[in-house]
Design an enzyme around this catalytic site. Structure first.
Site, mmCIF file in Angstrom:
data_model
loop_
_atom_site.group_PDB
_atom_site.id
_atom_site.type_symbol
_atom_site.label_atom_id
_atom_site.label_comp_id
_atom_site.label_asym_id
_atom_site.label_seq_id
_atom_site.Cartn_x
_atom_site.Cartn_y
_atom_site.Cartn_z
ATOM 1 N N LYS A 92 0.804 -1.224 0.000
ATOM 2 C CA LYS A 92 0.000 0.000 0.000
ATOM 3 C C LYS A 92 0.841 1.280 0.000
ATOM 4 O O LYS A 92 0.427 2.299 -0.529
ATOM 5 C CB LYS A 92 -0.948 -0.006 1.196
ATOM 6 C CG LYS A 92 -2.091 -1.004 0.992
ATOM 7 C CD LYS A 92 -3.271 -0.676 1.864
ATOM 8 C CE LYS A 92 -4.470 -1.513 1.461
ATOM 9 N NZ LYS A 92 -4.306 -2.935 1.861
ATOM 10 N N GLU A 114 -9.565 7.236 3.835
ATOM 11 C CA GLU A 114 -10.503 6.328 4.477
ATOM 12 C C GLU A 114 -9.749 5.031 4.758
ATOM 13 O O GLU A 114 -8.772 4.730 4.069
ATOM 14 C CB GLU A 114 -11.690 6.037 3.555
ATOM 15 C CG GLU A 114 -11.481 4.924 2.510
ATOM 16 C CD GLU A 114 -10.378 5.192 1.482
ATOM 17 O OE1 GLU A 114 -10.062 6.373 1.234
ATOM 18 O OE2 GLU A 114 -9.824 4.216 0.941
ATOM 19 N N SER A 380 1.473 -9.890 -1.331
ATOM 20 C CA SER A 380 1.095 -8.498 -1.077
ATOM 21 C C SER A 380 1.438 -7.979 0.314
ATOM 22 O O SER A 380 1.672 -6.788 0.489
ATOM 23 C CB SER A 380 -0.396 -8.300 -1.353
ATOM 24 O OG SER A 380 -1.180 -9.146 -0.541
HETATM 25 C C1 LIG Z 1 -5.203 -3.972 1.536
HETATM 26 C C2 LIG Z 1 -4.554 -5.245 1.202
HETATM 27 C C3 LIG Z 1 -4.983 -6.048 0.108
HETATM 28 C C4 LIG Z 1 -6.187 -5.716 -0.726
HETATM 29 O O1 LIG Z 1 -6.130 -4.501 -1.415
HETATM 30 P P1 LIG Z 1 -5.885 -4.441 -2.999
HETATM 31 O O2 LIG Z 1 -6.158 -3.023 -3.334
HETATM 32 O O3 LIG Z 1 -6.837 -5.384 -3.640
HETATM 33 O O4 LIG Z 1 -4.476 -4.823 -3.246
HETATM 34 C C5 LIG Z 1 -4.275 -7.210 -0.173
HETATM 35 N N1 LIG Z 1 -3.216 -7.597 0.567
HETATM 36 C C6 LIG Z 1 -2.786 -6.864 1.619
HETATM 37 C C7 LIG Z 1 -1.627 -7.356 2.407
HETATM 38 C C8 LIG Z 1 -3.429 -5.673 1.977
HETATM 39 O O5 LIG Z 1 -3.005 -4.952 3.031
#
Ligand SMILES: *Cc1c(COP(=O)(O)O)cnc(C)c1O
Length: 398
Positions: A92, A114, A380
Site C-alpha cells: 500500500k 478512508e 502483497s
Molecule cells: C489492503 C490489502 C490487500 C487488498 O487490497 P488491494 O487493493 O486489492 O491490493 C491485499 N493484501 C494486503 C496485504 C493488503 O493490506
C-alpha cells in the site's frame, strides 16, 4: 479514443467500466486532479523524488524469491514477489508515497484518507509524518474497535483518526465521511484513495503508482529465468491495487496468464462472500461504474471475508474489464483454504503471509501450471497484523 487494458479512455473508461460519477460539489477537486496527474507524474523532478523514496524509504526493489519447496509441492516453478518486505509490511505504501508527492505539487497541505482494517490508514499516516503534512483518517467506529493496534499506530504517527458513526460504521461509511470532508475543504486538501477504485483518475493513478511491482518483476525474471515473461501472474483482489500493480506490465502480453483471486468467504453461494466477479452486476459504487454486489433493488450487499482487506463489495473498473473480457481468470477462495495456505507458506518457505495474500497462494493448485512453467505470486503483505486471527483459527490451520 479506444481502451487498452493499460490505459483507460480520457474519461476513465475501461470498456463499459470506470468513469467519474460524483456529486456536483466534488467536481472541482476531481477535475483538478484529472487535469494535472499525468503531467506532474511525468516531471523528471517528480520521478526522481518518487524513485528515491521507493528505494531509500520503502525498500525497493523488493526481492523476487524462488520458492523451491512450494515449487516442489505444486510441481511448477514458483516465484514470490516480496511486497511483504516493503516499509509498513505491504504494497500500500507504493501508492501513498506517490500520492503525497502529487499532493505537495498541487499545493495541498492537508491529507485525508478512508480506511477499513487500518492498513491504508497506516500507510497514509506514515507518509504524512515523513512530509510533515496534517493527516486525518476516517474509520468506521466498528472497525476502530476491531483494529485497535492500527488506530494506535496512526495516532503514534501523528494522524487524527475520526470515527464514522453512520450506517454500518465500517469502510463504506468512512468513505462517505472522507468525501464529505473533501467537499468542505476543496482548496487545501488531497484525498488519498487506497486502491484502484473511486472516480477517474484514481483507478489509473493508483495502478500507475503500483506498476513498479511488475516493472521490477520483468527485470528480475529476465535475470533468473532468461525471459521477462512468466506463464502465470497470480494476485489477490480486494479493490485490486496489488493485482493491478502485478499485472500492469503484462496486460498487453497475451502469453502471460493473469489470475485474480477473490475471497469467497464461507462460499460463493452462502450469502457470506466477497466474490464480486461471480456475484456482482454492473452498478455504481464510490464514483465509478464497475461490478458490485447488489440486491434486486440495486442496494449494495454486505460483503463477507475473514480477511479485512478483501472484504469489499466491488472491484476496481480495470478488474471488472479484465473479468468481463476474459483477459484475466478469476478464482474465488474460501476462508478455510486460505488459512491452510497461511500454514503451508509459513512451513515450506519460512514466510508468514497476510491473510489476503494467502488467498492467492491457495489458488496455486488450481492453475494447471506444469513443471516448465514459471508462476509469480504477488506476496502483497506480511502476516503479523493477522496473528490474532491465526491464533483464533489455529485448529483450522494446523
Ligand atoms: C489492503 C490489502 C490487500 C487488498 O487490497 P488491494 O487493493 O486489492 O491490493 C491485499 N493484501 C494486503 C496485504 C493488503 O493490506
Amino acid at each position: 479514443m479506444s481502451t487498452t487494458y493499460q490505459k483507460p479512455t480520457e474519461r476513465g473508461y475501461y470498456g463499459q467500466f470506470g468513469g467519474a460519477f460524483i456529486p456536483e460539489m466534488l467536481y472541482p477537486n476531481v477535475e483538478e486532479l484529472r487535469h494535472n496527474y499525468l503531467d506532474i507524474m511525468a516531471e523528471p523532478a517528480f520521478q526522481e523524488e518518487y524513485q528515491q523514496l521507493l528505494r531509500d524509504y520503502v525498500g525497493r526493489p523488493t526481492p523476487l524469491f524462488e520458492a523451491k519447496r512450494l515449487s516442489e509441492k505444486y510441481n511448477t516453478r514458483i516465484f514470490l514477489k516480496r511486497e511483504d518486505l516493503c516499509h509498513t509490511g505491504a504494497h500500500k505504501v507504493n501508492n501513498t508515497v506517490g500520492q503525497i508527492l502529487l499532493a505537495k505539487r498541487l499545493g495541498k497541505t492537508r491529507i485525508i484518507a478512508e480506511t477499513g482494517a487500518g492498513q491504508h490508514g497506516v500507510a497514509t499516516a506514515t507518509v504524512c509524518a515523513l512530509m510533515g503534512m496534517q493527516c486525518i483518517v476516517y474509520m468506521g467506529e466498528i472497525d476502530m474497535e476491531r483494529q485497535k493496534p492500527n488506530v494506535y499506530r496512526m495516532r503514534l504517527l501523528g494522524a487524527e483518526v475520526r470515527a464514522a458513526m453512520s450506517g454500518s460504521r465500517t469502510l463504506k461509511d468512512a468513505t462517505n465521511e472522507a468525501i464529505r470532508d473533501w467537499i468542505s475543504n476543496p482548496v487545501d486538501t488531497h484525498y488519498i484513495i487506497g486502491s484502484v477504485v473511486g472516480p477517474h483518475p484514481y483507478p489509473d493513478l493508483v495502478a500507475r503508482l503500483q506498476a513498479v511491482i511488475s516493472e521490477e518483476m520483468r527485470k528480475q525474471l529476465l535475470e533468473k529465468t532468461g525471459s521477462e515473461l512468466p506463464q502465470y501472474v497470480v494476485a489477490c483482489v480486494g479493490g485490486g491495487s496489488n493485482a493491478a500493480g502485478a499485472f500492469y506490465h503484462f496486460l498487453e502480453e497475451p502469453s502471460v496468464k493473469l489470475v485474480a483471486v477473490e475471497a469467497a468467504g464461507h462460499g460463493v453461494n452462502s450469502g457470506h462472500s466477497a466474490a464480486t466477479s461471480v456475484l456482482g452486476k454492473p452498478g455504481i459504487i464510490h464514483g465509478s461504474r464497475t461490478l458490485l454486489m447488489q440486491d434486486e433493488d440495486g442496494q449494495i450487499t454486505e460483503p463477507y471475508s475473514l480477511s479485512a482487506g478483501l472484504d469489499y463489495p466491488g472491484i476496481g473498473p480495470l478488474h471488472a474489464f479484465l473479468a468481463d473480457s476474459g483477459r484475466a481468470r478469476f478464482i474465488s477462495i474460501e476462508d478455510e483454504p486460505a488459512l491452510k495456505a497461511v500454514a503451508e507458506c509459513s512451513r515450506l518457505e519460512g514466510i508468514i503471509p497476510a491473510l489476503e495474500t494467502a488467498h492467492a497462494l491457495a489458488a496455486l493448485g488450481q492453475l494447471g501450471a506444469g513443471p516448465d512453467d514459471v508462476v509469480v505470486v504477488n506476496l502483497s503483505g506480511r502476516g503479523d497484523k493477522d496473528l490474532e486471527t491465526y491464533i483464533k483459527y489455529a485448529d483450522a490451520i494446523m
